[in-house]
Design a protein around this motif. Sequence first.
Motif, PDB file in Angstrom:
ATOM      1  N   ARG A  63       0.835  -1.210   0.000  1.00  0.00           N
ATOM      2  CA  ARG A  63       0.000   0.000   0.000  1.00  0.00           C
ATOM      3  C   ARG A  63       0.863   1.251   0.000  1.00  0.00           C
ATOM      4  NH1 ARG A  63      -2.853   0.032   5.141  1.00  0.00           N
ATOM      5  NH2 ARG A  63      -4.112   1.703   4.295  1.00  0.00           N
ATOM      6  N   LEU A  64       2.130   1.060   0.326  1.00  0.00           N
ATOM      7  CA  LEU A  64       3.063   2.191   0.403  1.00  0.00           C
ATOM      8  C   LEU A  64       4.298   1.878  -0.432  1.00  0.00           C
ATOM      9  CD1 LEU A  64       4.098   4.848   1.737  1.00  0.00           C
ATOM     10  CD2 LEU A  64       4.884   3.453   3.657  1.00  0.00           C
TER      11      LEU A  64
ATOM     12  N   GLN B 272      -1.391   2.753  -2.492  1.00  0.00           N
ATOM     13  CA  GLN B 272      -2.288   3.844  -2.069  1.00  0.00           C
ATOM     14  C   GLN B 272      -1.490   5.135  -1.898  1.00  0.00           C
ATOM     15  OE1 GLN B 272      -4.607   2.639   1.322  1.00  0.00           O
ATOM     16  NE2 GLN B 272      -5.164   4.739   1.805  1.00  0.00           N
TER      17      GLN B 272
ATOM     18  N   LEU C 137      -2.775   6.450   5.061  1.00  0.00           N
ATOM     19  CA  LEU C 137      -2.835   4.986   5.137  1.00  0.00           C
ATOM     20  C   LEU C 137      -3.600   4.507   6.373  1.00  0.00           C
ATOM     21  CD1 LEU C 137       0.887   4.321   4.169  1.00  0.00           C
ATOM     22  CD2 LEU C 137      -1.093   3.560   2.841  1.00  0.00           C
TER      23      LEU C 137
END
Length: 283
Positions: A131-132, A210, A275
């Motif tokens: 996600r990062l 994300q 997040l």
Amino acid sequence: MFVEQKKLAQPLDPQTREALLARVRFYRDLGMTEFYRRPVDPALLATLAAAAEAPAPPPPSLPHFESPQEDQPIPPRKPFPTPPAIGAAVPAANRAAALELIREEIGDCTRCALHTGRNKLVFGDGSPTARLMFVGEGPGADEDAQGIPFVGKAGQLLNNMITAMGLKREEVYIANVVKCRPPANRTPEPEEGATCSPFLFQQIDVIRPQVLVALGATAATYLLGTRQPLAGLRGRVHAVRGTQLIVTYHPAYLLRDPRQKKEAWADLQIAMKELGLKPPARS
Ligand code: URA
């Protein structure tokens, strides 16, 4: 990249065909007219084109530039195109294979001068479903020796930053604007960055994190297509290729000027907020 419909076992669906044509047009716009005539596996193409509900947002235009140092003014330059985004989301289960495909496409690369000093090409490291994602400038000596990004002193600091965010390095993805070490760790030349960064964009399109964190001015400039001093880019969320981009200092810069670590931590906290992460409790 050359695709002949008649040689494929199954005809390409219109979406995949358009994506490939867009890629070929992009290379042509760069002046590249020679393509590998490698057989294209329709199953792999289908993987890349699968699950396309929403088309990806249009890519930003990337300026041709001299990479700035963190704190220097940047003169304007002519725009440079970014590759068209892969139009479809790659399903999570296929992302590792899709990244391997990009790595295969890079091959034993000789596209720019950086290959002459290369020991190992440094593709990327971490989770294909992260996600990062962090983006640095280019490999240094340690990375060139090991073939893994951010494993030297700057990498140790990046690892600490990741831990401070409450994450493990294996949970994020790390890549660079250029995949081969620039001599004496100099900033990549514009031609080098322009040649290599399309592969970074492909990695981003596959992973679809994300949040993206640009480490330093070179990463920020290529990712944003904006040649602005770092100070004007930090402290807010930018939209890039369907992800949220945070700009912060490069860990190597923080090693030279540790007073800026507080500022970098403030940037990472913006990423954490996006997040939904809270820093781990101190023991
Ligand atoms: N600096 C970078 O920008 N990338 C690395 O991988 C290592 C150091």
